[in-house]
Write a protein that holds these residues in place. Structure first.
Motif, PDB file in Angstrom:
ATOM      1  N   VAL A 113      -8.565 -13.571   2.068  1.00 37.95           N
ATOM      2  CA  VAL A 113      -8.474 -12.141   2.394  1.00 37.95           C
ATOM      3  C   VAL A 113      -8.585 -11.281   1.145  1.00 37.95           C
ATOM      4  CG1 VAL A 113      -6.988 -12.573   4.392  1.00 37.95           C
ATOM      5  CG2 VAL A 113      -5.953 -12.034   2.212  1.00 37.95           C
ATOM      6  N   LEU A 114      -8.847 -10.012   1.390  1.00 36.01           N
ATOM      7  CA  LEU A 114      -8.751  -8.957   0.381  1.00 36.01           C
ATOM      8  C   LEU A 114      -7.770  -7.927   0.914  1.00 36.01           C
ATOM      9  CD1 LEU A 114     -12.447  -8.183  -0.584  1.00 36.01           C
ATOM     10  CD2 LEU A 114     -10.615  -8.672  -2.198  1.00 36.01           C
ATOM     11  N   PHE A 115      -6.978  -7.310   0.040  1.00 31.71           N
ATOM     12  CA  PHE A 115      -6.168  -6.196   0.493  1.00 31.71           C
ATOM     13  C   PHE A 115      -7.120  -5.129   1.023  1.00 31.71           C
ATOM     14  CE2 PHE A 115      -2.756  -7.953  -2.196  1.00 31.71           C
ATOM     15  CZ  PHE A 115      -1.700  -7.847  -1.308  1.00 31.71           C
ATOM     16  N   GLY A 116      -6.705  -4.424   2.063  1.00 28.64           N
ATOM     17  CA  GLY A 116      -7.563  -3.463   2.744  1.00 28.64           C
ATOM     18  C   GLY A 116      -7.758  -2.167   1.990  1.00 28.64           C
ATOM     19  N   GLU A 117      -8.349  -1.230   2.696  1.00 30.64           N
ATOM     20  CA  GLU A 117      -8.720   0.054   2.111  1.00 30.64           C
ATOM     21  C   GLU A 117      -7.505   0.847   1.632  1.00 30.64           C
ATOM     22  OE1 GLU A 117     -11.130   3.783   3.836  1.00 30.64           O
ATOM     23  OE2 GLU A 117     -12.056   1.838   4.211  1.00 30.64           O
ATOM     24  N   ASN A 118      -6.407   0.797   2.376  1.00 33.78           N
ATOM     25  CA  ASN A 118      -5.190   1.521   2.000  1.00 33.78           C
ATOM     26  C   ASN A 118      -4.267   0.608   1.203  1.00 33.78           C
ATOM     27  OD1 ASN A 118      -5.977   3.855   3.423  1.00 33.78           O
ATOM     28  ND2 ASN A 118      -5.247   2.946   5.317  1.00 33.78           N
ATOM     29  N   MET A 119      -3.570   1.196   0.244  1.00 36.59           N
ATOM     30  CA  MET A 119      -2.612   0.442  -0.564  1.00 36.59           C
ATOM     31  C   MET A 119      -1.382   0.093   0.281  1.00 36.59           C
ATOM     32  SD  MET A 119      -3.452  -0.065  -3.775  1.00 36.59           S
ATOM     33  CE  MET A 119      -5.185  -0.360  -3.489  1.00 36.59           C
ATOM     34  N   PRO A 120      -0.655  -0.981  -0.095  1.00 39.60           N
ATOM     35  CA  PRO A 120       0.566  -1.326   0.633  1.00 39.60           C
ATOM     36  C   PRO A 120       1.555  -0.166   0.657  1.00 39.60           C
ATOM     37  CG  PRO A 120      -0.063  -3.097  -0.841  1.00 39.60           C
ATOM     38  CD  PRO A 120      -0.965  -1.943  -1.153  1.00 39.60           C
ATOM     39  N   ALA A 121       2.249  -0.022   1.785  1.00 35.08           N
ATOM     40  CA  ALA A 121       3.276   1.012   1.955  1.00 35.08           C
ATOM     41  C   ALA A 121       4.630   0.324   2.030  1.00 35.08           C
ATOM     42  CB  ALA A 121       3.014   1.818   3.223  1.00 35.08           C
ATOM     43  N   ILE A 122       5.597   0.861   1.307  1.00 35.72           N
ATOM     44  CA  ILE A 122       6.934   0.258   1.248  1.00 35.72           C
ATOM     45  C   ILE A 122       7.935   1.237   1.833  1.00 35.72           C
ATOM     46  CG2 ILE A 122       8.718  -0.654  -0.284  1.00 35.72           C
ATOM     47  CD1 ILE A 122       6.382  -1.231  -2.292  1.00 35.72           C
ATOM     48  N   SER A 123       8.754   0.744   2.785  1.00 35.86           N
ATOM     49  CA  SER A 123       9.829   1.568   3.348  1.00 35.86           C
ATOM     50  C   SER A 123      11.126   0.770   3.295  1.00 35.86           C
ATOM     51  CB  SER A 123       9.499   1.991   4.779  1.00 35.86           C
ATOM     52  OG  SER A 123       9.377   0.868   5.612  1.00 35.86           O
ATOM     53  N   LYS A 124      12.230   1.465   3.408  1.00 39.30           N
ATOM     54  CA  LYS A 124      13.538   0.800   3.364  1.00 39.30           C
ATOM     55  C   LYS A 124      14.380   1.321   4.518  1.00 39.30           C
ATOM     56  CE  LYS A 124      17.169  -0.588   0.198  1.00 39.30           C
ATOM     57  NZ  LYS A 124      17.733  -1.393   1.200  1.00 39.30           N
ATOM     58  N   PRO A 125      14.141   0.756   5.731  1.00 37.01           N
ATOM     59  CA  PRO A 125      14.880   1.253   6.890  1.00 37.01           C
ATOM     60  C   PRO A 125      16.327   0.786   6.961  1.00 37.01           C
ATOM     61  CG  PRO A 125      13.430  -0.523   7.535  1.00 37.01           C
ATOM     62  CD  PRO A 125      13.173  -0.261   6.078  1.00 37.01           C
ATOM     63  N   GLY A 126      16.704  -0.205   6.174  1.00 34.19           N
ATOM     64  CA  GLY A 126      18.062  -0.738   6.236  1.00 34.19           C
ATOM     65  C   GLY A 126      18.377  -1.495   4.959  1.00 34.19           C
ATOM     66  N   LEU A 127      18.910  -2.696   5.115  1.00 37.04           N
ATOM     67  CA  LEU A 127      19.271  -3.493   3.948  1.00 37.04           C
ATOM     68  C   LEU A 127      18.059  -4.141   3.280  1.00 37.04           C
ATOM     69  CD1 LEU A 127      22.476  -5.233   5.349  1.00 37.04           C
ATOM     70  CD2 LEU A 127      22.328  -3.266   3.810  1.00 37.04           C
ATOM     71  N   GLN A 128      16.967  -4.279   4.010  1.00 36.99           N
ATOM     72  CA  GLN A 128      15.771  -4.898   3.450  1.00 36.99           C
ATOM     73  C   GLN A 128      14.627  -3.895   3.376  1.00 36.99           C
ATOM     74  OE1 GLN A 128      15.344  -8.410   6.055  1.00 36.99           O
ATOM     75  NE2 GLN A 128      15.790  -9.581   4.210  1.00 36.99           N
ATOM     76  N   PHE A 129      13.620  -4.260   2.618  1.00 37.34           N
ATOM     77  CA  PHE A 129      12.408  -3.459   2.512  1.00 37.34           C
ATOM     78  C   PHE A 129      11.395  -3.955   3.527  1.00 37.34           C
ATOM     79  CE2 PHE A 129      14.392  -3.320  -1.614  1.00 37.34           C
ATOM     80  CZ  PHE A 129      14.242  -2.006  -2.011  1.00 37.34           C
ATOM     81  N   VAL A 130      10.563  -3.070   4.024  1.00 40.77           N
ATOM     82  CA  VAL A 130       9.447  -3.441   4.883  1.00 40.77           C
ATOM     83  C   VAL A 130       8.181  -3.015   4.147  1.00 40.77           C
ATOM     84  CG1 VAL A 130       8.274  -3.095   7.082  1.00 40.77           C
ATOM     85  CG2 VAL A 130      10.770  -3.202   7.013  1.00 40.77           C
ATOM     86  N   VAL A 131       7.319  -3.992   3.888  1.00 36.47           N
ATOM     87  CA  VAL A 131       6.054  -3.710   3.220  1.00 36.47           C
ATOM     88  C   VAL A 131       4.955  -3.885   4.263  1.00 36.47           C
ATOM     89  CG1 VAL A 131       4.487  -4.346   1.364  1.00 36.47           C
ATOM     90  CG2 VAL A 131       6.950  -4.600   1.045  1.00 36.47           C
ATOM     91  N   THR A 132       4.188  -2.828   4.474  1.00 39.82           N
ATOM     92  CA  THR A 132       3.094  -2.839   5.431  1.00 39.82           C
ATOM     93  C   THR A 132       1.795  -2.736   4.646  1.00 39.82           C
ATOM     94  OG1 THR A 132       4.499  -1.699   7.016  1.00 39.82           O
ATOM     95  CG2 THR A 132       2.131  -1.679   7.474  1.00 39.82           C
ATOM     96  N   PHE A 133       0.835  -3.610   4.994  1.00 42.04           N
ATOM     97  CA  PHE A 133      -0.408  -3.611   4.237  1.00 42.04           C
ATOM     98  C   PHE A 133      -1.546  -4.134   5.105  1.00 42.04           C
ATOM     99  CE2 PHE A 133       1.965  -7.453   3.553  1.00 42.04           C
ATOM    100  CZ  PHE A 133       1.042  -8.486   3.656  1.00 42.04           C
ATOM    101  N   PRO A 134      -2.743  -3.564   4.923  1.00 46.58           N
ATOM    102  CA  PRO A 134      -3.910  -4.074   5.627  1.00 46.58           C
ATOM    103  C   PRO A 134      -4.622  -5.118   4.777  1.00 46.58           C
ATOM    104  CG  PRO A 134      -4.455  -1.998   4.594  1.00 46.58           C
ATOM    105  CD  PRO A 134      -3.017  -2.285   4.272  1.00 46.58           C
ATOM    106  N   VAL A 135      -5.251  -6.071   5.438  1.00 52.89           N
ATOM    107  CA  VAL A 135      -6.117  -7.045   4.764  1.00 52.89           C
ATOM    108  C   VAL A 135      -7.429  -7.171   5.535  1.00 52.89           C
ATOM    109  CG1 VAL A 135      -4.236  -8.403   3.727  1.00 52.89           C
ATOM    110  CG2 VAL A 135      -5.137  -9.055   5.960  1.00 52.89           C
ATOM    111  N   SER A 136      -8.452  -7.580   4.829  1.00 51.54           N
ATOM    112  CA  SER A 136      -9.734  -7.921   5.446  1.00 51.54           C
ATOM    113  C   SER A 136      -9.878  -9.427   5.341  1.00 51.54           C
ATOM    114  CB  SER A 136     -10.898  -7.258   4.719  1.00 51.54           C
ATOM    115  OG  SER A 136     -10.846  -5.873   4.867  1.00 51.54           O
ATOM    116  N   VAL A 137      -9.943 -10.092   6.497  1.00 55.95           N
ATOM    117  CA  VAL A 137     -10.121 -11.542   6.517  1.00 55.95           C
ATOM    118  C   VAL A 137     -11.605 -11.826   6.362  1.00 55.95           C
ATOM    119  CG1 VAL A 137      -9.738 -13.663   7.836  1.00 55.95           C
ATOM    120  CG2 VAL A 137      -8.136 -11.752   8.064  1.00 55.95           C
ATOM    121  N   MET A 138     -11.944 -12.563   5.325  1.00 52.81           N
ATOM    122  CA  MET A 138     -13.342 -12.836   5.042  1.00 52.81           C
ATOM    123  C   MET A 138     -13.934 -13.800   6.082  1.00 52.81           C
ATOM    124  SD  MET A 138     -14.008 -11.086   2.346  1.00 52.81           S
ATOM    125  CE  MET A 138     -12.951  -9.826   3.002  1.00 52.81           C
ATOM    126  N   PRO A 139     -15.211 -13.590   6.425  1.00 51.71           N
ATOM    127  CA  PRO A 139     -15.852 -14.473   7.418  1.00 51.71           C
ATOM    128  C   PRO A 139     -16.078 -15.877   6.872  1.00 51.71           C
ATOM    129  CG  PRO A 139     -17.385 -12.779   6.638  1.00 51.71           C
ATOM    130  CD  PRO A 139     -16.076 -12.532   5.973  1.00 51.71           C
TER     131      PRO A 139
END
Length: 139
Positions: A113-139
């Protein structure tokens, strides 16, 4: 050498998994009638949105992996397939195939994979962090 998803990081959450095929078509111009399309390219990647729940130490591992190992997402990397990897291999009757020690045989599946067009987004809704990120799965 191709970077590999760090063992210290969990597999992406299956609950947040979202998949979409890259559109390889180009619309043909027509004055009337239904739209027409033709193929623009043949090698189609799959665009996938993923997220992981991690602690502070794992966040440092993720940030180093993204910023250093993949050069801010410019380099491809190998990661476990979040839908297939770790699930039991099934016999035609639907039962899990077992190893000689009666443990289920698990599927090992990886994506390039490659990381997608948007950079990873990090949020902290509670005791842990949530990292959301797009990827492109290569054919």
């Amino acid at each position: 050498m191709i970077p590999v998803w760090p063992a210290e990081l969990p597999k992406p959450q299956r609950s947040s998994f979202q998949k979409q095929l890259q559109d390889p078509r180009i619309k043909k111009r027509a004055e009337t009638g239904p739209p027409g399309y033709k193929r623009r390219f043949s090698s189609v990647s799959t665009l996938v949105s993923l997220s992981i729940k991690i602690n502070r130490e794992q966040l440092a591992v993720f940030e180093t992996f993204h910023e250093v190992d993949t050069q801010m997402g410019a380099l491809p990397f190998l990661m476990p397939d979040p839908i297939t990897d770790g699930w039991p291999l099934l016999a035609p009757d639907g039962n899990a195939l077992l190893a000689p020690d009666d443990e289920p045989i698990l599927i090992a599946a990886h994506w390039l994979v490659l990381f997608g067009e948007n950079m990873p987004a990090i949020s902290k809704p509670g005791l842990q962090f949530v990292v959301t990120f797009p990827v492109s799965v290569m054919p």
